[in-house]
Design a protein around this motif. Structure first.
Motif, PDB file in Angstrom:
ATOM      1  N   UNK A  88      -5.158  18.161  -5.496  1.00 17.64           N
ATOM      2  CA  UNK A  88      -5.928  17.091  -4.586  1.00 17.64           C
ATOM      3  C   UNK A  88      -7.004  16.683  -4.577  1.00 17.64           C
ATOM      4  N   UNK A  89      -7.237  15.451  -4.305  1.00 14.56           N
ATOM      5  CA  UNK A  89      -8.562  15.187  -4.035  1.00 14.56           C
ATOM      6  C   UNK A  89      -8.625  13.791  -2.899  1.00 14.56           C
ATOM      7  N   UNK A  90     -10.088  13.433  -2.562  1.00 12.44           N
ATOM      8  CA  UNK A  90      -9.759  12.101  -1.326  1.00 12.44           C
ATOM      9  C   UNK A  90     -10.819  11.097  -3.203  1.00 12.44           C
ATOM     10  N   UNK A  91     -10.351   9.975  -3.335  1.00  8.38           N
ATOM     11  CA  UNK A  91     -11.084   9.105  -4.037  1.00  8.38           C
ATOM     12  C   UNK A  91     -11.146   8.016  -3.239  1.00  8.38           C
ATOM     13  N   UNK A  92     -12.662   7.635  -3.814  1.00  9.39           N
ATOM     14  CA  UNK A  92     -13.081   6.191  -2.949  1.00  9.39           C
ATOM     15  C   UNK A  92     -12.849   5.503  -3.983  1.00  9.39           C
ATOM     16  N   UNK A  93     -12.307   4.624  -4.125  1.00  9.65           N
ATOM     17  CA  UNK A  93     -12.481   3.323  -4.597  1.00  9.65           C
ATOM     18  C   UNK A  93     -12.714   2.183  -4.606  1.00  9.65           C
ATOM     19  N   UNK A  94     -13.625   1.426  -5.559  1.00  9.43           N
ATOM     20  CA  UNK A  94     -13.789   0.592  -5.044  1.00  9.43           C
ATOM     21  C   UNK A  94     -13.074  -1.338  -5.231  1.00  9.43           C
ATOM     22  N   UNK A  95     -13.089  -2.010  -4.268  1.00  8.78           N
ATOM     23  CA  UNK A  95     -12.002  -3.209  -4.300  1.00  8.78           C
ATOM     24  C   UNK A  95     -12.425  -4.185  -4.817  1.00  8.78           C
ATOM     25  N   UNK A  96     -11.977  -4.928  -5.271  1.00  4.68           N
ATOM     26  CA  UNK A  96     -12.048  -6.401  -6.347  1.00  4.68           C
ATOM     27  C   UNK A  96     -10.836  -6.886  -4.558  1.00  4.68           C
ATOM     28  N   UNK A  97     -10.041  -7.196  -4.004  1.00  9.31           N
ATOM     29  CA  UNK A  97      -9.290  -7.069  -3.040  1.00  9.31           C
ATOM     30  C   UNK A  97     -10.006  -7.623  -2.151  1.00  9.31           C
ATOM     31  N   UNK A  98     -10.659  -8.832  -1.475  1.00  4.21           N
ATOM     32  CA  UNK A  98     -11.111  -8.556  -0.580  1.00  4.21           C
ATOM     33  C   UNK A  98     -10.260  -9.322   0.496  1.00  4.21           C
ATOM     34  N   UNK A  99      -9.514 -10.484   0.922  1.00  4.27           N
ATOM     35  CA  UNK A  99      -8.151 -10.881   1.985  1.00  4.27           C
ATOM     36  C   UNK A  99      -8.459  -9.747   3.128  1.00  4.27           C
ATOM     37  N   UNK A 100      -7.492  -9.717   3.571  1.00  6.69           N
ATOM     38  CA  UNK A 100      -6.689  -8.189   4.699  1.00  6.69           C
ATOM     39  C   UNK A 100      -5.381  -8.954   4.294  1.00  6.69           C
ATOM     40  N   UNK A 101      -4.983  -9.497   3.616  1.00  8.16           N
ATOM     41  CA  UNK A 101      -3.508  -9.246   2.678  1.00  8.16           C
ATOM     42  C   UNK A 101      -3.588  -8.636   1.585  1.00  8.16           C
ATOM     43  N   UNK A 102      -4.508  -8.797   1.134  1.00 10.78           N
ATOM     44  CA  UNK A 102      -4.151  -7.955  -0.247  1.00 10.78           C
ATOM     45  C   UNK A 102      -4.596  -6.458  -0.346  1.00 10.78           C
ATOM     46  N   UNK A 103      -5.772  -6.161   1.008  1.00 13.79           N
ATOM     47  CA  UNK A 103      -5.930  -5.076   0.847  1.00 13.79           C
ATOM     48  C   UNK A 103      -4.997  -4.161   1.700  1.00 13.79           C
ATOM     49  N   UNK A 104      -4.076  -5.287   2.650  1.00 16.13           N
ATOM     50  CA  UNK A 104      -3.114  -4.182   2.815  1.00 16.13           C
ATOM     51  C   UNK A 104      -1.636  -4.186   2.121  1.00 16.13           C
ATOM     52  N   UNK A 105      -1.717  -5.059   0.927  1.00 16.11           N
ATOM     53  CA  UNK A 105       0.043  -4.708   0.518  1.00 16.11           C
ATOM     54  C   UNK A 105      -0.572  -3.040  -0.530  1.00 16.11           C
ATOM     55  N   UNK A 106      -2.326  -3.697  -1.038  1.00 22.67           N
ATOM     56  CA  UNK A 106      -2.570  -2.503  -2.004  1.00 22.67           C
ATOM     57  C   UNK A 106      -2.640  -1.434  -0.944  1.00 22.67           C
ATOM     58  N   UNK A 107      -2.732  -1.679  -0.010  1.00 21.82           N
ATOM     59  CA  UNK A 107      -3.125   0.113   0.676  1.00 21.82           C
ATOM     60  C   UNK A 107      -1.507   0.468   1.126  1.00 21.82           C
ATOM     61  N   UNK A 108      -1.001  -0.241   1.349  1.00 22.23           N
ATOM     62  CA  UNK A 108       1.170   0.538   1.739  1.00 22.23           C
ATOM     63  C   UNK A 108       1.546   0.961   0.040  1.00 22.23           C
ATOM     64  N   UNK A 109       1.154  -0.392  -0.847  1.00 26.02           N
ATOM     65  CA  UNK A 109       1.970   0.639  -2.225  1.00 26.02           C
ATOM     66  C   UNK A 109       1.435   1.496  -2.502  1.00 26.02           C
ATOM     67  N   UNK A 110       0.304   2.209  -2.235  1.00 28.28           N
ATOM     68  CA  UNK A 110      -0.613   3.187  -2.798  1.00 28.28           C
ATOM     69  C   UNK A 110       0.883   4.055  -1.135  1.00 28.28           C
ATOM     70  N   UNK A 111       0.767   3.762  -0.646  1.00 29.88           N
ATOM     71  CA  UNK A 111       1.142   5.083   0.354  1.00 29.88           C
ATOM     72  C   UNK A 111       2.700   4.880   0.469  1.00 29.88           C
TER      73      UNK A 111
END
Length: 158
Positions: A88-111
């Motif tokens: 296990x570990x915590x990873x810092x992922x640089x984002x190309x997603x800029x809008x709140x919708x893009x970031x929220x979708x990405x974060x929710x799909x990962x979760x």
């Protein structure tokens, strides 16, 4: 785009009503048939965003289902075996997603995929922090998120 989607849905319902077969397979067949018919009819018009996005959305759904099944099998195997294979570990992922919708979708799909959890987004919205049960290589994990979920989300939303 909304008009073509609504036209496709309406034509699908008309198809199902005319055939009298109210099965899921007939709805699906009618939707695909009407999609192809609308594409042929409107092939000369310049605004064909619907016809580019819909196949990507369908491909994304199948990609997500495959990732979901793989993650479930991996976690189930971990639970059933006596040895821990986790790293296990915590990873810092640089984002190309800029809008709140893009970031929220990405974060929710990962979760939503077992074994991973989106923890936080940096204040400048350039980094997503993700916890994972299985990190063999941080670079490979970052590449899998960026070339998997993030790339497909951006193709659909942009």
């Amino acid at each position: 785009m909304k008009n073509r989607f609504l036209s496709n849905i309406l034509l699908t319902f008309i198809w199902v009503a005319l055939t009298g077969d109210f099965t899921f397979a007939n709805y699906l067949f009618g939707f695909v048939l009407n999609f192809l018919m609308l594409r042929m009819i409107t092939s000369g018009s310049g605004n064909a965003k619907y016809f580019r996005i819909l196949p990507k959305v369908i491909g994304f759904v199948f990609f997500f289902l495959v990732e979901l099944i793989k993650a479930n099998l991996q976690v189930a195997y971990e639970v059933m075996t006596p040895h821990y294979n986790m790293s296990p570990g915590i990873v810092k992922i640089p984002l190309d997603a800029k809008s709140n919708l893009e970031i929220t979708l990405l974060a929710n799909l990962i979760s939503l995929t077992p074994g991973t959890l989106s923890l936080d987004v940096s204040d400048d919205k350039k980094v997503l922090y993700v916890h994972s049960m299985y990190i063999n290589s941080r670079e490979e994990f970052i590449k899998s998120i960026k070339n998997g979920f993030e790339k497909r989300i951006l193709e659909i939303l942009r």
